[in-house]
Design a protein around this motif. Structure first.
Motif, short mmCIF file in Angstrom:
data_model
loop_
_atom_site.label_atom_id
_atom_site.label_comp_id
_atom_site.label_asym_id
_atom_site.label_seq_id
_atom_site.Cartn_x
_atom_site.Cartn_y
_atom_site.Cartn_z
N ASN A 8 20.07 50.67 -61.44
CA ASN A 8 20.59 51.91 -61.45
C ASN A 8 22.12 51.86 -60.88
OD1 ASN A 8 20.98 54.68 -59.95
ND2 ASN A 8 19.37 55.17 -61.30
N ASP A 9 23.07 52.65 -61.26
CA ASP A 9 24.31 52.92 -60.71
C ASP A 9 24.40 53.40 -59.32
OD1 ASP A 9 25.40 51.63 -63.18
OD2 ASP A 9 25.64 53.53 -64.26
N ASP A 10 23.46 54.32 -59.00
CA ASP A 10 23.74 54.96 -57.67
C ASP A 10 22.25 55.00 -57.02
OD1 ASP A 10 25.13 56.07 -55.61
OD2 ASP A 10 24.97 58.17 -56.63
N THR A 52 19.33 55.22 -54.11
CA THR A 52 19.30 55.94 -52.99
C THR A 52 18.97 54.74 -51.72
OG1 THR A 52 18.38 57.83 -54.01
CG2 THR A 52 18.27 57.62 -51.35
N THR A 108 18.19 50.28 -51.94
CA THR A 108 18.03 48.88 -52.95
C THR A 108 16.92 48.15 -51.97
OG1 THR A 108 20.18 48.86 -53.95
CG2 THR A 108 19.14 46.98 -54.24
N GLY A 159 21.13 50.68 -48.33
CA GLY A 159 21.21 52.26 -48.41
C GLY A 159 20.24 52.97 -47.39
#
Length: 104
Positions: free
Chosen positions: A53-55, A57, A59, A90
């Motif tokens: 996923n690019d963004d 919440t 990782t 994150g």
């Protein structure tokens, strides 16, 4: 079906919508020795997507055995983190809710 995908499929089967009620989050799982997946939680639903996923919440990086042990309850997630078996980036506090969102 890959072994990693099977683990995530079993997590989807245990998803507790009540625990994830107001949550909007993307959990990215970077597996050292398997395909990467991410789980998107929104509107009381959970969707599994292969890849990155690019963004996200949060990782979470680990090997497949660690993921299996934590999700089966054999290994405490916080203990695995403290032992360096899980690396997190994150919103680390969010990762502590995984076992509530996906109870055994």
């Amino acid at each position: 079906m890959s072994e990693a995908k099977a683990v995530f499929e079993s997590m989807l089967g245990r998803f507790d919508a009540d625990e994830a009620d107001d949550m909007e989050a993307v959990f990215q799982f970077d597996l050292d020795d398997a395909d990467n997946y991410h789980l998107i939680i929104a509107d009381g639903k959970c969707v599994m997507v292969e890849g990155e996923n690019d963004d996200p919440t949060v990782t979470l990086s680990m090997d497949l055995d660690t993921l299996k042990e934590v999700m089966s309850g054999e290994l405490d997630g916080m203990a695995a983190f403290m032992q360096g078996k899980i690396r997190a980036e994150g919103d680390i506090m969010l990762s502590t809710k995984l076992t509530q969102i996906f109870p055994l």
